[in-house]
Design an enzyme around this catalytic site. Structure first.
Site, mmCIF file in Angstrom:
data_model
loop_
_atom_site.group_PDB
_atom_site.id
_atom_site.type_symbol
_atom_site.label_atom_id
_atom_site.label_comp_id
_atom_site.label_asym_id
_atom_site.label_seq_id
_atom_site.Cartn_x
_atom_site.Cartn_y
_atom_site.Cartn_z
ATOM 1 N N TYR A 54 0.847 -1.208 0.000
ATOM 2 C CA TYR A 54 0.000 0.000 0.000
ATOM 3 C C TYR A 54 0.870 1.241 0.000
ATOM 4 O O TYR A 54 1.718 1.397 0.870
ATOM 5 C CB TYR A 54 -0.889 0.035 1.228
ATOM 6 C CG TYR A 54 -1.998 -0.982 1.283
ATOM 7 C CD1 TYR A 54 -2.403 -1.697 0.155
ATOM 8 C CD2 TYR A 54 -2.646 -1.243 2.479
ATOM 9 C CE1 TYR A 54 -3.428 -2.632 0.228
ATOM 10 C CE2 TYR A 54 -3.679 -2.167 2.564
ATOM 11 C CZ TYR A 54 -4.060 -2.866 1.441
ATOM 12 O OH TYR A 54 -5.073 -3.785 1.522
ATOM 13 N N LEU A 224 -13.622 -19.114 12.632
ATOM 14 C CA LEU A 224 -13.347 -18.362 11.418
ATOM 15 C C LEU A 224 -14.041 -16.998 11.481
ATOM 16 O O LEU A 224 -15.248 -16.918 11.713
ATOM 17 C CB LEU A 224 -13.860 -19.147 10.207
ATOM 18 C CG LEU A 224 -13.254 -18.856 8.836
ATOM 19 C CD1 LEU A 224 -11.736 -18.955 8.847
ATOM 20 C CD2 LEU A 224 -13.838 -19.811 7.792
ATOM 21 N N LEU A 226 -14.749 -13.243 9.575
ATOM 22 C CA LEU A 226 -14.785 -12.569 8.278
ATOM 23 C C LEU A 226 -14.606 -11.065 8.451
ATOM 24 O O LEU A 226 -15.323 -10.430 9.225
ATOM 25 C CB LEU A 226 -16.113 -12.845 7.573
ATOM 26 C CG LEU A 226 -16.322 -12.150 6.210
ATOM 27 C CD1 LEU A 226 -15.260 -12.591 5.201
ATOM 28 C CD2 LEU A 226 -17.724 -12.429 5.678
ATOM 29 N N LEU A 227 -13.620 -10.508 7.745
ATOM 30 C CA LEU A 227 -13.428 -9.069 7.667
ATOM 31 C C LEU A 227 -13.792 -8.622 6.262
ATOM 32 O O LEU A 227 -13.485 -9.328 5.281
ATOM 33 C CB LEU A 227 -11.986 -8.670 7.984
ATOM 34 C CG LEU A 227 -11.588 -8.658 9.467
ATOM 35 C CD1 LEU A 227 -11.388 -10.062 10.008
ATOM 36 C CD2 LEU A 227 -10.315 -7.836 9.676
#
Length: 323
Positions: A54, A224, A226-227
């Site tokens: 980035y 698990l 999630l993003l």
């Protein structure tokens, strides 16, 4: 701020919103980046997401900028105040090129990239380390083995994968379990309230959208998490100058936008706040990654954590645009 566990009940406790640091050091200058980071932590935020590439696509960018900026800011903070998330695999190996020359996920690349990220961030450990893209030229065993070495050496705590196909995620997790290695316990995909057409695809290079199948998989796997990146579609919910890609050109988009705006007006909230609340309180709950370029924009999204959608309102949002 609301807290969530990363990767199941034994994972680190983090803020329910994740601050995306992609533009820091390029399109957002260092002074503003520091002000945003300071405000985020003051408001109870703790999870900061960056990557080792980035933002190489910004004019004059090399890919070092975001990690370097976060690292200089970290030097003025207590390290245990924040959970640092960064990535490996998508950094171009040829200056001026794109993902066609991405570094990939071989063991030597992972080892070197981790050391480089640690140096730029000015820290001795990475809290959450992602494989940024798939690399099917390298055996999964090699990639996962190298990641497990980093965990065993104390340089990385939690592992995640981003922009991976659902079947590859489960194959990697099964392989890690078989070999006694640290498994991926976080997934980062593109995901928001508006849903794309999968037969058209997204033009953004390398982006993989969370599917209903992946959501079902996360729902069934307690370890698990999630993003969601691009959770606010780069401002397209509120800014008329931001256009949606062709993948969103279908009747369901207009129907969902109409209901979203109705709900925002009823609740006295912004469309962005409703979208983030919808993600935070969904099934499965999602940790949105939010990118902002000012403290004022950050304050708007922080307010979403306090916005609770009534059950009937959430049902309206869910059902909008479904045939």
């Amino acid at each position: 701020m609301l807290r969530r566990r990363l990767g199941g009940p034994s994972g680190p406790l983090v803020s329910a919103l994740c601050l995306g640091a992609m533009p820091f050091g390029t399109t957002v200058d260092e002074k503003t980046s520091f002000a945003i980071l300071d405000r985020f932590v003051e408001a109870g935020g703790s999870l900061v997401d960056t990557a080792d590439n980035y933002a190489f696509w910004a004019p004059g960018g090399t890919g070092d900028e975001s990690e370097n900026t976060v690292g200089r800011w970290l030097a003025s903070r207590r390290r245990d105040e924040v959970v640092i998330s960064t990535k490996v695999g998508a950094r171009p190996t040829v200056p001026g090129s794109g993902l066609e020359t991405a570094e990939g996920l071989s063991a030597p690349v992972i080892r070197k990239a981790a050391e480089d990220s640690l140096r730029r961030l000015g820290t001795d450990h990475i809290d959450l380390y992602w494989t940024h893209i798939e690399d099917r030229t390298v055996p999964l065993e090699e990639t996962l083995g190298a990641l497990d070495e980093l965990v065993g050496g104390g340089k990385v705590a939690v592992l995640g994968c981003s922009n991976h196909a659902g079947w590859r995620i489960e194959r990697a997790r099964a392989l890690a379990r078989t070999n006694g290695w640290t498994a991926y316990t976080c997934v980062q995909q593109r995901y928001s309230y508006l849903q794309p057409r999968f037969d058209v695809g997204l033009p953004e290079s390398g982006h993989v959208h969370a599917t209903s199948e992946l959501l079902d998989h996360v729902r069934s796997e307690p370890d698990l998490t999630l993003l969601a990146y691009s959770s606010l579609l780069s401002g397209a919910y509120t800014r008329p100058d931001k256009t949606l890609s062709a993948a969103y050109d279908h009747p369901g988009t207009g129907q969902r936008l109409t209901v979203l705006r109705e709900v925002a007006a009823e609740l006295g909230a912004t469309a962005n706040q409703v979208v983030l609340s919808w993600l935070l309180g969904g099934d499965p709950p999602v940790i949105p990654i939010v990118g902002v370029s000012s403290v004022e924009q950050l304050d708007e999204v922080l307010a979403a954590v306090e916005l609770e959608l009534p059950r009937e309102t959430r049902a309206r949002l869910d059902l909008a645009g479904r045939g």
